[in-house]
Design an enzyme around this catalytic site. Structure first.
Site, mmCIF file in Angstrom:
data_model
loop_
_atom_site.group_PDB
_atom_site.id
_atom_site.type_symbol
_atom_site.label_atom_id
_atom_site.label_comp_id
_atom_site.label_asym_id
_atom_site.label_seq_id
_atom_site.Cartn_x
_atom_site.Cartn_y
_atom_site.Cartn_z
ATOM 1 N N SER A 152 0.842 -1.233 -0.333
ATOM 2 C CA SER A 152 0.223 0.087 0.128
ATOM 3 C C SER A 152 0.821 0.916 -0.013
ATOM 4 C CB SER A 152 -0.534 0.179 1.401
ATOM 5 O OG SER A 152 -1.828 -0.759 1.029
ATOM 6 N N HIS A 203 -3.007 0.673 -4.964
ATOM 7 C CA HIS A 203 -2.705 -0.291 -5.288
ATOM 8 C C HIS A 203 -2.959 -0.221 -6.912
ATOM 9 C CE1 HIS A 203 -1.801 -2.704 -1.795
ATOM 10 N NE2 HIS A 203 -3.421 -1.870 -1.946
ATOM 11 N N HIS A 229 -4.955 -9.266 -2.104
ATOM 12 C CA HIS A 229 -4.649 -9.856 -1.500
ATOM 13 C C HIS A 229 -6.421 -10.307 -0.594
ATOM 14 C CE1 HIS A 229 -3.698 -5.548 -0.357
ATOM 15 N NE2 HIS A 229 -2.589 -6.031 0.507
ATOM 16 N N TYR A 247 -8.481 -11.052 2.016
ATOM 17 C CA TYR A 247 -9.876 -9.989 1.748
ATOM 18 C C TYR A 247 -10.667 -9.729 1.094
ATOM 19 C CZ TYR A 247 -7.150 -5.828 1.818
ATOM 20 O OH TYR A 247 -6.730 -4.425 0.811
ATOM 21 N N GLU A 248 -9.781 -9.624 -0.136
ATOM 22 C CA GLU A 248 -10.911 -9.544 -1.812
ATOM 23 C C GLU A 248 -11.938 -10.245 -2.011
ATOM 24 O OE1 GLU A 248 -8.180 -6.647 -4.552
ATOM 25 O OE2 GLU A 248 -6.483 -7.444 -3.196
ATOM 26 N N ALA A 298 2.727 -2.417 4.803
ATOM 27 C CA ALA A 298 1.904 -1.341 5.716
ATOM 28 C C ALA A 298 1.491 -1.799 6.661
ATOM 29 C CB ALA A 298 0.817 0.126 4.651
ATOM 30 N N MET A 356 -2.292 -6.798 7.407
ATOM 31 C CA MET A 356 -3.211 -8.369 6.239
ATOM 32 C C MET A 356 -2.502 -8.406 5.427
ATOM 33 S SD MET A 356 -6.325 -5.649 6.455
ATOM 34 C CE MET A 356 -6.944 -4.637 7.912
ATOM 35 N N SER A 357 -1.542 -8.483 5.667
ATOM 36 C CA SER A 357 -0.803 -9.171 3.691
ATOM 37 C C SER A 357 0.071 -10.106 3.601
ATOM 38 C CB SER A 357 -0.549 -8.602 2.684
ATOM 39 O OG SER A 357 0.538 -7.395 2.828
ATOM 40 N N ASN A 373 -0.159 3.104 10.771
ATOM 41 C CA ASN A 373 -0.344 3.627 12.389
ATOM 42 C C ASN A 373 0.642 3.253 13.483
ATOM 43 O OD1 ASN A 373 -1.643 1.682 10.630
ATOM 44 N ND2 ASN A 373 -2.348 1.757 12.393
ATOM 45 N N HIS A 392 -7.740 4.119 6.725
ATOM 46 C CA HIS A 392 -7.002 3.610 5.325
ATOM 47 C C HIS A 392 -6.003 4.657 4.392
ATOM 48 C CE1 HIS A 392 -5.420 1.048 1.941
ATOM 49 N NE2 HIS A 392 -6.237 1.576 0.702
#
Ligand code: HPA
Length: 267
Positions: free
Chosen positions: A25, A55, A77, A79-80, A107, A205-206, A229, A242
């Site tokens: 990201s 992306h 990802h 989650y997609e 990230a 998440m990756s 963050n 995001h």
């Protein structure tokens, strides 16, 4: 796989990359600046479309500092809604193209309370908390064995190279364990507390699916997280977005790109 490789080889004049990079990201710019051939995922047989904001969805080939590099500008990802097999397919393609070392970037949120946004963290190990594993299913012995060892996915000698490059550039990277959750929701403060107790330093998440598959195929992995963050509950009660993730990675981009250039040169 044959169709995928045939298409890529035709379009890139049989480019044979030795280094692979997956850009996370907000970090895709590196592939805009270093680009000899670019193929959209949508045009490559059996590749899937990247859907997340920030992306781009291109496979980019470039000679960088005398090294032949293939980059994923944007990753797919879990989650997609793609399967683990689908999101890790590009790693197998890289293996077939000849990639020996793979740099995974992302990230990530800071679980470790001493980390600050914009810090870079070199991944020393990971915790797979995605609830599944990309190697589930029939094993293709062409790539690796059924029960692959995972004791040193993130190779110590590559970490050493990254540390030396960072030092030359005056960058002081953090080191730590990356905890992968499936997303797409950010974690709760209780989940982050759990991750910290388990030994995690950063959360995202990756990366973990690709790292497992790369290690399984015999590709050396280096992982770099850009801390975007403080994870949920870490700095009091502020909420996550995001936009914040993209903004912070933007501000860390210059040192991230310099480090990547130096590592490619040193590999
Ligand atoms: N949690 C999960 N994934 C992330 C985060 C986070 O706090 N920041 C960037 N990616």
């Amino acid at each position: 796989m044959e169709d995928t490789l045939k298409y890529i080889n035709e379009k890139t004049n049989n480019f044979k990359p030795e280094i692979g990079i997956i850009l996370g990201s907000g970090l895709g710019e590196f592939a805009d600046e270093n680009c000899d051939y670019a193929l959209f995922y949508t045009e490559i047989p059996n590749f899937i479309k990247s859907t997340v904001h920030g992306h781009k969805g291109r496979l980019v080939f470039a000679n960088i500092n005398g090294k032949r590099v293939v980059m994923m500008q944007g990753r797919n990802h879990f989650y997609e809604g793609h399967s683990m097999a689908e999101i890790t397919y590009p790693v197998k393609v890289m293996k077939k193209l000849g990639v020996k070392n793979l740099i995974l970037t992302n990230a990530a949120g800071a679980v470790n309370e001493s980390f600050k946004p914009s810090d870079l963290m070199i991944i020393t190990d990971h915790i797979n908390f995605m609830g599944t594993n990309p190697l589930i299913g029939p094993n293709d012995a062409d790539f690796g064995e059924r029960f692959p060892d995972m004791s040193e996915i993130y190779k110590k000698d590559l970490i050493k190279v990254a540390d030396e490059c960072a030092e030359k550039l005056g960058i002081k990277p953090q080191h730590g364990v990356y905890f992968a959750s499936s997303g797409p929701s950010y974690e709760t403060p209780a989940e982050i507390k759990m991750a910290r107790i388990m030994g995690a330093d950063a959360v995202g998440m990756s990366t973990v699916p690709e790292a497992i598959v790369a290690n399984y195929c015999g590709i050396n992995v280096l992982g770099i997280s850009c801390i975007s963050n403080a994870a949920a509950g870490v700095k009091g009660g502020q909420s996550l977005s995001h936009e914040e993730v993209i903004e912070t990675t933007n501000s860390a981009k210059a040192s991230f790109k310099a480090l990547l250039q130096a590592i490619i040169y040193a590999f």
